[in-house]
Each structure stands twice: as structure tokens, then as C-alpha cells.
Design an enzyme around this catalytic site. Sequence first.
Site, PDB file in Angstrom:
ATOM      1  N   ALA A 249     -13.850 -29.436  15.349  1.00 59.69           N
ATOM      2  CA  ALA A 249     -15.087 -29.445  14.493  1.00 59.69           C
ATOM      3  C   ALA A 249     -16.401 -28.748  15.159  1.00 59.69           C
ATOM      4  CB  ALA A 249     -15.495 -30.992  14.643  1.00 59.69           C
ATOM      5  N   CYS A 374     -11.606 -17.295  10.964  1.00 58.02           N
ATOM      6  CA  CYS A 374     -12.700 -16.598  10.703  1.00 58.02           C
ATOM      7  C   CYS A 374     -12.203 -14.955  11.238  1.00 58.02           C
ATOM      8  CB  CYS A 374     -13.951 -16.689  11.247  1.00 58.02           C
ATOM      9  SG  CYS A 374     -14.015 -17.253  12.991  1.00 58.02           S
TER      10      CYS A 374
END
Length: 468
Positions: A249, A374
Site C-alpha cells: 500500500a 510502474c
Amino acid sequence: MIRLKLTTVLPFRSSWNNQMLTFPVYLRRILNGRSGKLTSRLLCSSAAHPVRDDVRKHKKPKQASVPQVIQRSKKARSSCQLILDHFDQQYSEELGDLWTSVRSVLLDPPAWQYGVLLNRFTVVTDIKRVLLSKGFSTLLPQKDALASPGVLRTEFSAECQTSKSPSDNSHLQLDNSSQAPIQQAQSKPRLGPPSYSPQCYIHPNPLRFPSQAHRPGQLKQYYLLNAASLLPVLALQVRDGEKVLDLCAAPGGKAFAIMQCATPALLLCNEPDSHRRGRLAKTLESFLPHSLSSRVAVSARDGRSFGQSEAGIYDKVLVDAPCSNDRSWLFSSAGQQVEQRLRERGRLPQLQVQLLRSALSAVRPGGIVVYSTCTMSSSENFAVVEAVLKDCPEAEPEDLWEEIANPLSSYFTFSPAHCVSGLVSNTQSVQPQCGRVSSYNRTLGILVIPQPCKTWGPMFLSRLKKRK
């Protein structure tokens, strides 16, 4: 302000350092925060930190003024030649001719664009007015539920409006009752589309709002982000009343975005690293109201352990996996740190496979897992999904092209061809085997690549549904 609980759910020993994870004392100090003034200066690249006035103690924080959008030039950042050489070799193979334009964007931070994700738990009328006046537009169509910013249609409306001064013990606390968050989350999921449409504003030019300072007792109005990072949250399709696990997270941007889409019965934000967990806790403290304290919890566990200890518990699981972030790695410092990172890059796929398998075990039959990174590296993206699908026959990939890529193609560039390996039997080495022309199964996922005037990404996302 929100009161968060730090729960370890089950005691465990970290597989990385063979030590029991404990609650860090400095985490409380981080969350105590300092008052500061919101600057009205605009930053043109994510490399620069927002300019802030000196912090003055023993004074009441003044009301933050609406930020003024100003475009400023920044000095060019120096890229790391070792990383760039590695990227040139890898991505010229995997992306072909697309790599030339992607390369030019990655090497030009002042051209990067930024999104502004508004906080539905605050009144944002003035912020919206400034955004619209400066040429920003909404990324997603807005629903009627958002017609009145700051007004919630849940039973928490009244408390959210008045939750401005948290009590002295409103920071993270240890919760020794391991299953408490899950036992409290008894609400039934609400069927249908997500309850809210996140209010994300983007601009065609590289304009950026200043970051807002963390202030105890005052929620931030917006979160700055690469707009492509919102796509995995949209793919997760969270509904009111569901139990959601954010497996990796920190620093908390996607957890915040999840709460902009719905009000889950439980959002468990997991982060084993103590430093990153401090950033996660500060993000949640800054954006979520005290009324949601019973629905949001922070866990410090190794994400690979959830599949065994909490099998079939969650409705939705997000695996925003640790990865070789192309943007930040390209500007790494030279020397041994870079060489170490390149060695770690080869080991990351094994960890990513383990995390994704754990997520599939933790989700209930019929539930959804979204895997994202990413990076543009196929070994960390498509090859990871392929390896997991081979060993997890209960997982079914879902095509995101019609749902996300086509509707948002005017904002993002989705790569039409990817390097996809054959099914991998040895998870110790999840590496792609491909050239410029390679097979592409778009159900395995979609990849956002940065392009001029559409500098969003890189962002890979894949959605897997667990068969009933």
C-alpha cells in the site's frame, strides 16, 4: 481526522530479516506533524520538492489560500548513464520504434504532466474553480453523487463534516486482536458500478499544483499523482461494503483513490517496511476522516503470507507490486547503488509472482485481483501474469481494453505490441523471450507508455478473476 489501527492480523516473522515486526516509535512522531503554510508556487517536475515557508511553532496555522497555478522552469536533471544504457538495450527490443519517443519523455522531467485527485471528504469548490479556470478538465465523467463536493451519501455524513479536531489518541495504535478488522466488516457488498467517480483533473501542459502540508486536525483537499496510477484502482471496481486488501500500500496514493470510489466495509493497507509504512500512515491520516476509523486498518505483514493465513477472505485485492520504477531509476545516483539496483531488477519477478499468488489465494471465489507496476519491463509485467496463470488454474484474466484502454485512449497511450514470454515453469527466472515482433494476448494486461503531450505512465495493469 481518521483514527487508524495498526494490525498484524497474525503474528509473523519477517522472511527478510528474521525479526518480529514491531510498531516504530518514530511513527507517532511522524503523525504528530507540523503546521505549515501552503505555498502558491508551482513545481514543474516531480524531482523538486514543493517550496514551503519556514515552520513556526506555537502559532495557529492560518487558513490555506487557494493555490495559484504557475508554470516555472527547472534545471535539467542528470540521468544515470548506466541505467539509460540498460533501458536502451532492453526497451529498444521490447518496444521497438516506440522506445525513441518514450525515451525522450523520460529524459525530460519538466515536460511531465500531473493529475490532481480531489478529496471527496472535504469541500473542494474553490479548488475546482481554480482548476477549471486554468484549463484543467476532468479525466472521468462525474456522477450525481458528486454534485455537492464534501457531502457524503453514507451514514457518516454528519461526522465527516465535523471531524476537524482528532482526539489525542487518534494516531496509529496496535491492535492485538488479530482478526478484529475482518470480524467487524460484516456489511454486504452493494452490487452495481462503483458508488463514486473519482474527481481527477488533468491539464494538457505540465502544470502542477503545490503539495499541501500535513496539518493535524485538517484534511487535505487533493492528492497529486501520475494520472495513470488511477487506472488500477478503476480496474478494481470497488463497491460499498466490500472487504478490500491493498497488499503493497505505501505510500498510500492508491488506498486514497480506493476511498474516492466507494466506502468499503474494510480497507486493509499492508506495508512490511517500517519507513514506507510511516508514509502510508501519514497519507491516510491526512486524507481520511475520523468517521472511517473502523473501516481502514494498516498491517505490517509480509504480503506473501496472506494467501495462507487469510484464504478467501477478501472481495478485492490490489497488488501494486514493488518494481523497477522506470522514472525514478533513470535518475538514480551513480556507483554501487545503481549496480545493486540492476541486480535487484533481475530478482524482482520472483517476488512479484509470489505476491500475486498470495493475492489470488486471499481473494474469495468470484473476487477480483488487480496486479500493477510502474515499469515497462515485460519480465515484471506480462511474464509475471503468465507464470501465475500457469500455476493457478482458478484465475481467469479479464480483457481491460474495451473497459479502460478504448474509453481513455485520448488521454493515455496504450502500447499496441508487447513482449510476452512463453508460459514459465521455473518461477526463479521469469524472463521474457522475444524480439520486436512478438505474440500479444491483450487479456494479460494493458501498458500505458509515456509519449509527448501524453506523458502519463509507465503503468501496467492486469485484472484476474477467481473462478467460483
